[in-house]
Motif scaffolding. Structure first.
Motif, PDB file in Angstrom:
ATOM      1  N   VAL A  75      91.997 -56.552  53.733  1.00  0.00           N
ATOM      2  CA  VAL A  75      91.966 -57.447  52.563  1.00  0.00           C
ATOM      3  C   VAL A  75      90.830 -57.105  51.610  1.00  0.00           C
ATOM      4  O   VAL A  75      90.645 -57.786  50.601  1.00  0.00           O
ATOM      5  N   GLY A  76      90.043 -56.058  51.920  1.00  0.00           N
ATOM      6  CA  GLY A  76      89.095 -55.568  50.928  1.00  0.00           C
ATOM      7  C   GLY A  76      87.629 -55.788  51.207  1.00  0.00           C
ATOM      8  O   GLY A  76      86.804 -55.577  50.310  1.00  0.00           O
ATOM      9  N   VAL A  77      87.260 -56.187  52.412  1.00  0.00           N
ATOM     10  CA  VAL A  77      85.838 -56.276  52.750  1.00  0.00           C
ATOM     11  C   VAL A  77      85.318 -54.865  53.023  1.00  0.00           C
ATOM     12  O   VAL A  77      85.949 -54.087  53.748  1.00  0.00           O
ATOM     13  N   ASP A  78      84.193 -54.526  52.424  1.00  0.00           N
ATOM     14  CA  ASP A  78      83.601 -53.197  52.577  1.00  0.00           C
ATOM     15  C   ASP A  78      83.016 -53.059  53.982  1.00  0.00           C
ATOM     16  O   ASP A  78      82.076 -53.763  54.344  1.00  0.00           O
ATOM     17  N   MET A  79      83.553 -52.159  54.786  1.00  0.00           N
ATOM     18  CA  MET A  79      83.119 -52.017  56.163  1.00  0.00           C
ATOM     19  C   MET A  79      81.698 -51.448  56.293  1.00  0.00           C
ATOM     20  O   MET A  79      81.090 -51.550  57.354  1.00  0.00           O
ATOM     21  N   ASP A  80      81.172 -50.871  55.219  1.00  0.00           N
ATOM     22  CA  ASP A  80      79.770 -50.441  55.239  1.00  0.00           C
ATOM     23  C   ASP A  80      78.829 -51.623  55.073  1.00  0.00           C
ATOM     24  O   ASP A  80      77.625 -51.492  55.260  1.00  0.00           O
ATOM     25  N   ARG A  81      79.393 -52.767  54.666  1.00  0.00           N
ATOM     26  CA  ARG A  81      78.602 -53.983  54.504  1.00  0.00           C
ATOM     27  C   ARG A  81      79.171 -55.094  55.376  1.00  0.00           C
ATOM     28  O   ARG A  81      79.300 -56.236  54.960  1.00  0.00           O
ATOM     29  N   PHE A  82      79.477 -54.743  56.615  1.00  0.00           N
ATOM     30  CA  PHE A  82      80.133 -55.673  57.532  1.00  0.00           C
ATOM     31  C   PHE A  82      79.641 -55.405  58.949  1.00  0.00           C
ATOM     32  O   PHE A  82      79.429 -54.255  59.338  1.00  0.00           O
ATOM     33  N   ARG A  83      79.476 -56.494  59.726  1.00  0.00           N
ATOM     34  CA  ARG A  83      79.067 -56.357  61.123  1.00  0.00           C
ATOM     35  C   ARG A  83      79.472 -57.610  61.888  1.00  0.00           C
ATOM     36  O   ARG A  83      79.846 -58.634  61.314  1.00  0.00           O
ATOM     37  N   PHE A  84      79.380 -57.525  63.221  1.00  0.00           N
ATOM     38  CA  PHE A  84      79.524 -58.682  64.090  1.00  0.00           C
ATOM     39  C   PHE A  84      78.165 -58.942  64.751  1.00  0.00           C
ATOM     40  O   PHE A  84      77.588 -58.043  65.371  1.00  0.00           O
ATOM     41  N   ARG A  85      77.671 -60.183  64.616  1.00  0.00           N
ATOM     42  CA  ARG A  85      76.372 -60.546  65.206  1.00  0.00           C
ATOM     43  C   ARG A  85      76.574 -61.633  66.250  1.00  0.00           C
ATOM     44  O   ARG A  85      77.227 -62.651  65.994  1.00  0.00           O
ATOM     45  N   GLN A  86      75.982 -61.423  67.424  1.00  0.00           N
ATOM     46  CA  GLN A  86      76.079 -62.409  68.495  1.00  0.00           C
ATOM     47  C   GLN A  86      75.065 -63.524  68.274  1.00  0.00           C
ATOM     48  O   GLN A  86      73.921 -63.280  67.882  1.00  0.00           O
TER      49      GLN A  86
END
Length: 582
Positions: free
Chosen positions: A289-300
């Protein structure tokens, strides 16, 4: 361009082009409430449809639509009335209220002050001599209090029933579990989704539509057997992810881990296979849907910041203005919700687990002699009988002597075992009732919309002129195609009208624009993110072809008018690339 500069320009564009703007502005507005304009409402609807398609339809889950106002007992049972709080600090000079943890995070190196206890936050405010963001007065020494975020209301007139606007859509699913399990034929696992409004009386709403008092959630509650099978991770095991586990956050040299879902699950970085599965699904969906994966993460989540119900939780986060913004939470809620609502309502929130073969088990039971208990305990005889029954279920050894002790309102009583009717008998059973555990992926739609716009915002130069455009994915762009007659001409306009009607009949979102020169019309559509434009010119009248222009590259090709609906539908579905049309 800096992220902050992008945010400022995006906010101006959003208001000017009808994406979003502060509500009730003619009356001065009120913080934390926004109206989505024509472009924003369309983009929001497309994102919701995309989420529904992936997490409801494709996963085979049900969808419901529950009320946004619910009676007080719901939130007494869920724990929201006691624990749904933020840290409030009030300025001694101007009287403005602020979230103390945000004041700390914005002005110190502490990144997750929300997870700290209030006394420690008070110490940090004093140590750093933090001040009011509104007027600059010192906040050291000011008390920090818990502030409940629930919006209260009354249901009905007169001595009305107290109620609350829901702070999450999840409770509307949980309270209907006894009926929903019947629709699922009492078979685990099964999932229930809901997309709808939620309300939180934020202390200090901020950052445009990122933190508001009314917002839209898209939530999935997956009910699983705690002793059942784990999900098949093979569809997502190779999905690359950027993870920021709690262990790395607590390490002074901690860093984001680049890995895959399969490796993270195998190494125990993600403990729950169900959460691992949905992190993989979500990562692929966010990219689509267009979220930039270079500016994306999963945080616990750190232990101190987890919600009261969660045994583990990971957030999907997008980078905006140099800050990581929560986009979704993936929680293992255990059996907390269903157990609490079972306790509060007196209803059964379980599913019957059928055994492969009937089993013979020993059951301890009591049949108290009420002719003894009545005279001995009077009005408490029934309570004593209940206490004996409960004790037999959990500790049959208590009945091994001549007398058995039971506690009643803090007092211990001895009862002859022969008067209890205690017995252990064989019983054949076909199964047992189990309370399902809940896996919850919870998505914020408004924050996602802002992130998609922010990551899509771009500037370049075309034909010597500066251009602003939104590189939105065709699937979610609010307008898919613009149709233009090259200039004011009856024949050109008639053909353009016919094309626009044919494309709308194909189910495509179309805008018709005949105002201004063709370059300005292209710029207008670029700025709102329209992926393609169709121009009808005089050549169109001769050979029934039109010019089709692609937004990002501004390249053009000619297509037959009769081929347009099929070609543009294929582009929207991602079945072909624009280059293939030539």
């Amino acid at each position: 361009m800096s992220d902050e500069a992008t945010s400022q320009k995006l906010t101006e564009l959003a208001k000017r082009r009808g994406y979003f703007f502060q509500s009730s502005d003619v009356y001065g507005g009120v913080g934390g409430f926004y109206t989505f304009g024509p472009q924003g409402a369309a983009l929001k609807g497309n994102l919701e449809d995309a989420w529904r398609g992936r997490f409801a339809v494709e996963e085979g889950n049900m969808e419901i639509d529950a009320p946004t106002i619910m009676p007080e007992p719901v939130f007494e049972s869920s724990g929201h009335l006691d624990t749904f709080d933020d840290m409030l600090v009030e300025c001694p000079e101007c009287g403005e209220s602020h979230r103390a943890d945000h004041v700390v995070e914005d002005n110190t190196e502490y990144e997750d002050a929300e997870s700290l206890p209030i006394p420690e936050v008070e110490e940090i405010v004093a140590e750093y001599e933090l001040v009011c963001p509104s007027c600059g007065a010192g906040l050291a020494g000011q008390a920090i209090d818990d502030f409940n975020l629930m919006f209260a209301t009354n249901i009905g007139p007169g001595d009305s029933q107290p109620g609350y606007l829901r702070p999450e859509t999840a409770q509307g699913i949980f309270v209907e579990f006894p009926r929903l399990k019947e629709y699922a034929r009492n078979t685990l696992p099964f999932g229930v989704t809901q997309i709808g409004r939620a309300y939180r009386n934020e202390i200090s709403p901020r950052r445009s539509i990122i933190r508001t008092r009314e917002f839209t959630q898209a939530e999935l509650e997956l009910f699983v057997d705690p002793e059942g099978d784990d999900p098949d991770l093979s569809p997502v095991e190779d999905v690359p992810v950027r993870l920021y586990p709690a262990t790395e956050q607590q390490n002074e040299d901690g860093e984001i881990l680049e890995t895959t879902i399969g490796e993270a699950a195998e190494e125990g970085i993600i403990a729950s296979p169900w959460i691992a599965y949905y992190l993989g699904v979500a990562r692929e969906w966010y990219a689509a849907v267009g979220v930039d994966m270079d500016r994306f993460r999963f945080r616990q989540h750190l232990a101190g910041e987890r919600s009261h119900y969660a045994s583990d939780c990971w957030d999907a986060e997008g980078l905006i203005d140099g800050n990581w913004i929560e986009l979704a939470g993936f929680s293992d809620r255990g059996d907390y919700d269903l157990s609490k609502h079972a306790e509060g309502s007196g209803e059964r929130f379980t599913v019957f687990r059928q055994y492969d073969e009937p089993q013979t088990v020993e059951r301890a039971s009591v049949d108290p002699d009420m002719s003894y208990l009545g005279p001995e305990f009077g009005g408490d005889a029934g309570a004593v009988a209940d206490a004996l029954e409960s004790l037999a279920e959990r500790d049959r050894e208590a009945f091994s002597g001549d007398v058995v002790e039971v506690d009643l309102e803090g007092k211990s009583h001895e009862i002859p075992v022969e008067k209890t009717g205690f017995a252990v008998e064989d019983e054949t059973i076909a199964g047992e009732h189990v309370t399902p555990h809940v896996i919850e992926p919870s998505f914020g739609v408004d924050r996602l919309l802002y992130t998609v716009l922010h990551h899509a915002y771009a500037e370049d130069e075309v034909d010597g002129e500066d251009r602003t455009y939104l590189a939105l994915e065709p699937e979610i762009a609010p307008t898919f195609v613009g149709v233009f007659p090259l200039q004011s001409d009856d024949d050109l306009e008639a053909t353009a009208d016919e094309i626009a009607a044919a494309l709308r009949a194909e189910g495509l979102s179309v805008t018709y624009d005949d105002s201004g020169n063709i370059g300005r019309r292209y710029r207008r559509q670029d700025e709102v993110g329209t992926p393609f434009c169709v121009t009808v010119d005089y050549e169109s009248l001769e050979d029934d072809t039109v010019t089709v222009r692609e937004r990002d590259s501004t390249t053009q090709t000619r297509l037959a008018i009769d081929d347009l609906p099929e070609a543009l539908s294929a582009l929207r579905a991602g079945d072909v690339e624009f280059e293939d049309l030539a």
